[in-house]
Design a protein around this motif. Sequence first.
Motif, PDB file in Angstrom:
ATOM      1  N   PHE A 119     -10.211 -11.822  -5.059  1.00  0.00           N
ATOM      2  CA  PHE A 119      -8.727 -10.903  -5.382  1.00  0.00           C
ATOM      3  C   PHE A 119      -7.909 -10.854  -4.922  1.00  0.00           C
ATOM      4  N   LYS A 120      -8.103 -13.402  -3.377  1.00  0.00           N
ATOM      5  CA  LYS A 120      -6.539 -13.796  -3.060  1.00  0.00           C
ATOM      6  C   LYS A 120      -5.320 -13.835  -4.389  1.00  0.00           C
ATOM      7  N   ARG A 121      -5.487 -13.846  -5.478  1.00  0.00           N
ATOM      8  CA  ARG A 121      -4.429 -14.051  -6.381  1.00  0.00           C
ATOM      9  C   ARG A 121      -3.186 -12.942  -7.021  1.00  0.00           C
ATOM     10  N   ALA A 122      -4.363 -11.448  -6.906  1.00  0.00           N
ATOM     11  CA  ALA A 122      -3.583 -10.147  -6.985  1.00  0.00           C
ATOM     12  C   ALA A 122      -2.125 -10.516  -6.686  1.00  0.00           C
ATOM     13  N   GLN A 123      -1.334 -10.246  -8.338  1.00  0.00           N
ATOM     14  CA  GLN A 123       0.137  -9.840  -8.107  1.00  0.00           C
ATOM     15  C   GLN A 123       0.269  -8.408  -7.597  1.00  0.00           C
ATOM     16  N   ASN A 124      -0.706  -7.903  -7.186  1.00  0.00           N
ATOM     17  CA  ASN A 124       0.079  -6.249  -7.386  1.00  0.00           C
ATOM     18  C   ASN A 124      -0.826  -5.998  -6.904  1.00  0.00           C
ATOM     19  N   PHE A 125      -1.553  -4.684  -6.520  1.00  0.00           N
ATOM     20  CA  PHE A 125      -2.402  -3.612  -5.823  1.00  0.00           C
ATOM     21  C   PHE A 125      -2.644  -2.594  -5.486  1.00  0.00           C
ATOM     22  N   LEU A 126      -3.140  -1.276  -5.898  1.00  0.00           N
ATOM     23  CA  LEU A 126      -2.654  -0.317  -5.860  1.00  0.00           C
ATOM     24  C   LEU A 126      -3.272   0.764  -4.942  1.00  0.00           C
ATOM     25  N   TYR A 127      -3.355   1.684  -4.262  1.00  0.00           N
ATOM     26  CA  TYR A 127      -4.547   1.913  -3.004  1.00  0.00           C
ATOM     27  C   TYR A 127      -4.125   3.588  -3.699  1.00  0.00           C
TER      28      TYR A 127
ATOM     29  N   PRO B 221      -2.516   8.996   3.293  1.00  0.00           N
ATOM     30  CA  PRO B 221      -2.202   8.755   3.794  1.00  0.00           C
ATOM     31  C   PRO B 221      -2.643   7.097   4.011  1.00  0.00           C
ATOM     32  N   THR B 222      -4.188   7.504   4.233  1.00  0.00           N
ATOM     33  CA  THR B 222      -4.549   5.729   4.623  1.00  0.00           C
ATOM     34  C   THR B 222      -4.259   4.865   3.298  1.00  0.00           C
ATOM     35  N   ALA B 223      -4.146   5.530   1.550  1.00  0.00           N
ATOM     36  CA  ALA B 223      -4.269   4.279   0.979  1.00  0.00           C
ATOM     37  C   ALA B 223      -2.754   3.610   0.700  1.00  0.00           C
ATOM     38  N   LEU B 224      -1.140   4.554   1.608  1.00  0.00           N
ATOM     39  CA  LEU B 224      -0.510   4.499   2.233  1.00  0.00           C
ATOM     40  C   LEU B 224      -0.111   2.874   3.236  1.00  0.00           C
ATOM     41  N   GLU B 225      -1.398   3.554   4.086  1.00  0.00           N
ATOM     42  CA  GLU B 225      -1.917   2.501   5.143  1.00  0.00           C
ATOM     43  C   GLU B 225      -2.312   1.065   4.647  1.00  0.00           C
ATOM     44  N   GLY B 226      -2.723   1.157   3.831  1.00  0.00           N
ATOM     45  CA  GLY B 226      -3.911   0.274   3.006  1.00  0.00           C
ATOM     46  C   GLY B 226      -3.489  -0.865   2.067  1.00  0.00           C
ATOM     47  N   ALA B 227      -1.988   0.152   1.573  1.00  0.00           N
ATOM     48  CA  ALA B 227      -0.789  -0.645   1.027  1.00  0.00           C
ATOM     49  C   ALA B 227       0.293  -1.661   2.100  1.00  0.00           C
ATOM     50  N   LEU B 228       0.228  -0.746   3.283  1.00  0.00           N
ATOM     51  CA  LEU B 228       1.951  -1.372   3.862  1.00  0.00           C
ATOM     52  C   LEU B 228       0.652  -2.852   4.294  1.00  0.00           C
ATOM     53  N   LYS B 229      -0.392  -2.864   5.432  1.00  0.00           N
ATOM     54  CA  LYS B 229      -1.039  -3.431   5.256  1.00  0.00           C
ATOM     55  C   LYS B 229      -0.523  -5.017   4.186  1.00  0.00           C
ATOM     56  N   LEU B 230      -1.290  -4.795   3.479  1.00  0.00           N
ATOM     57  CA  LEU B 230      -1.049  -5.704   2.469  1.00  0.00           C
ATOM     58  C   LEU B 230       0.174  -6.392   1.685  1.00  0.00           C
ATOM     59  N   LYS B 231       1.035  -6.161   1.906  1.00  0.00           N
ATOM     60  CA  LYS B 231       2.121  -6.818   1.325  1.00  0.00           C
ATOM     61  C   LYS B 231       2.834  -6.769   2.459  1.00  0.00           C
ATOM     62  N   GLU B 232       3.102  -6.253   3.409  1.00  0.00           N
ATOM     63  CA  GLU B 232       3.521  -6.989   4.737  1.00  0.00           C
ATOM     64  C   GLU B 232       2.889  -8.056   4.942  1.00  0.00           C
ATOM     65  N   ILE B 233       1.569  -8.589   4.664  1.00  0.00           N
ATOM     66  CA  ILE B 233       1.194 -10.188   5.573  1.00  0.00           C
ATOM     67  C   ILE B 233       1.276 -10.924   4.842  1.00  0.00           C
ATOM     68  N   SER B 234       0.530  -9.997   3.149  1.00  0.00           N
ATOM     69  CA  SER B 234       0.520 -10.562   2.244  1.00  0.00           C
ATOM     70  C   SER B 234       1.468 -11.781   0.807  1.00  0.00           C
TER      71      SER B 234
ATOM     72  N   ALA C 290       2.085  -4.115  -3.049  1.00  0.00           N
ATOM     73  CA  ALA C 290       1.228  -3.242  -3.391  1.00  0.00           C
ATOM     74  C   ALA C 290       1.950  -1.787  -2.772  1.00  0.00           C
ATOM     75  N   GLU C 291       0.990  -0.505  -3.501  1.00  0.00           N
ATOM     76  CA  GLU C 291       1.805   1.251  -3.343  1.00  0.00           C
ATOM     77  C   GLU C 291       0.531   1.930  -3.406  1.00  0.00           C
ATOM     78  N   GLY C 292       0.757   2.863  -2.242  1.00  0.00           N
ATOM     79  CA  GLY C 292      -0.154   3.852  -2.261  1.00  0.00           C
ATOM     80  C   GLY C 292       0.160   5.278  -2.597  1.00  0.00           C
ATOM     81  N   TYR C 293      -0.743   6.007  -3.406  1.00  0.00           N
ATOM     82  CA  TYR C 293      -0.039   7.146  -4.145  1.00  0.00           C
ATOM     83  C   TYR C 293      -1.448   7.846  -3.650  1.00  0.00           C
ATOM     84  N   PRO C 294      -1.679   9.411  -3.903  1.00  0.00           N
ATOM     85  CA  PRO C 294      -2.120  10.354  -4.195  1.00  0.00           C
ATOM     86  C   PRO C 294      -2.698  10.604  -5.260  1.00  0.00           C
ATOM     87  N   ALA C 295      -4.315   9.997  -5.294  1.00  0.00           N
ATOM     88  CA  ALA C 295      -4.650   9.884  -6.422  1.00  0.00           C
ATOM     89  C   ALA C 295      -4.596  10.461  -7.776  1.00  0.00           C
ATOM     90  N   ALA C 296      -4.155  11.635  -7.654  1.00  0.00           N
ATOM     91  CA  ALA C 296      -4.088  12.217  -9.056  1.00  0.00           C
ATOM     92  C   ALA C 296      -2.437  12.075  -9.684  1.00  0.00           C
TER      93      ALA C 296
END
Length: 608
Positions: free
Chosen positions: A461-469, A477-490, A494-500
């Motif tokens: 997935f290293k070439r992806a342009q976007n990610f949803l968590y 909140p874990t989804a928000l955290e996963g998205a924050l980790k990805l965007k800040e270093i890569s 990336a966005e985190g959302y409540p799944a529904a």
Amino acid sequence: MCGIVGYVGPRVVTPLLIEGLKRLEYRGYDSAGIAVMNGKGVETRKVAGKISRLETVVKDSPLTGTLGIAHTRWATHGAPNQVNAHPHLDEKHEIAVVHNGIIENASVLRRTLEEHGHVFTSDTDTEVLVHLIEAAFEDSLEDAVIDALRQVEGAYGIAVVSSRDPNKIVAARKGSPLLVGLGDGEYYVASDASAILAHTREVVYMHDGDLAVLDRHGYRIIDLNSTTLTRGVSKIDWDLAQIERGGFAHFMLKEIFEQPQTVSSTIAGRLLLDQATAKLSGTNLTEEELLAIDNVVITACGTSWHSGLIGEHMLEELARIPVEVEYASEFRYRNPIVTERTLCIVISQSGETADTLAAMREAQRRGARTLGIVNVVGSTIAREAAAGIYLHAGPEIGVASTKAFTSQVVALALLTLKLGRLREVSALRGTEIIEALQALPSQIQQILDRHHEIEALAEEFKRAQNFLYLGRGYNFPTALEGALKLKEISYIHAEGYPAAEMKHGPIALIDELMPVVFIAPHDSVFDKVASNVQEVKARNGRVIAITSREEPSLAGKIDYEFRIPETIDMLTPVLAAIPLQLLAYYIAVKRGSNVDQPRNLAKSVTVE
Ligand code: M6R
């Protein structure tokens, strides 16, 4: 955000300052500089870019002396170039200043100073300070600094030297951390203990409004009226190995791998098995006071805010106390409803985040009890909060927060256990929580042992342009955290959302190019999350699922699965965060990012 280090003593100062700057580089890394008293006057070197460039410049053009100050910068006013790098000098090059923070009335002061003939060379707010000191100078550096500081508004941690009073460093603090290090016949000033830990563990934490005057014979702490103050000496309990990479390619990776130990340290000594509760001696609240709490406000920023959202869920579910979670930067400027029966939980790894500190002070002003969940011992929030729970996770150097997050969630679980047991939680449930907490370190280790699986996923997935968590309940909140980790270093969006919530907009983004990370452990909302997985798959999204057992309902619906061990619902974020941290890390490394020093970021955000 920036870093300061200064030294006075018998040793040659330049290597000490460069070494200190290297240890502070995680706090800011767009430019750096050094000023040394060379026996004749103030001599400086400054560069745009990293400390390694400054090191080269100093090697090519050495500075000699035994007293000096240095700075690594994270730009607020003015571009990150050589001119704007600190130290800043007056026109005659007699005074040098390094500064962390922001002088809010800098433009007004600058105009007045220019009208009086002062010539500015940089775009920084800091340069105002040096001209104010110059204008006030009679014969004592500390008196001139006091005069200057009386005119400024804003936040500062500064260190100043001058050839007109050449044997001392004057440091001052208001809103930006600073400490004095006590060596054997030598003294340091630093914005962070890691800068001087190789040389001393004895420190004096300066308070807001303090000035420190250091020379070869000792130090004095005074206030803005020149009155001498007494401040206690503290001992730093980290060792050098903890602030070094220890064979790992990056601090972030080291800190991810430390989590079995750090989570264990957060729990250590805090479980009362026979009473099925937690012992939190720093909370300073009697059982009656804890029972009298009407509501909880949690305030924090970034990753700490994410752990706060998890805490909200825990406290409401188990302790049955209404909780609100607020971005500290918003809370401080609203008119929040806070009373003496409000417990304000302030979460901060560094204990120095400016917005979080200001939010805590605002809550205190309104009469709330404050409880800091903090990692850095002796930090401002830790000192000013009425009560506290230390994380004991050791120094976190990587700009992307990892081990602090899992320890914060664990600390919140301990607090929930304690409050819950005082209210509605049965001994049986309390024991279940304790057993789940005790199991975490080895469960984290099991995940880490499979890091190669995540590394392979990152390759995919290293070439992806976007990610949803996406996640629900405890794992939104874990989804928000996963998205924050990805965007800040890569730097991948990336966005985190409540799944529904996806159906209310983000679903429009889903196509065969969109990786969607589902945090889907087998918890009380699993079936709901499974339906959301189907919705993504039906639109050809690429599904990566963090699950905790074989799920027939997901058969054929997920492209990549990573299984974490099972735990109780409230602790699933601790385990789910680990593969998300690793995924962000490996993707960033494969894209060539500087993981420990991501662009535009700094470890501790000490400006508004
Ligand atoms: O030191 P703090 O916990 O107060 O810091 C809060 C945020 O600045 C911090 O979590 C930030 O979001 C990190 N870069 C996240 O990885």
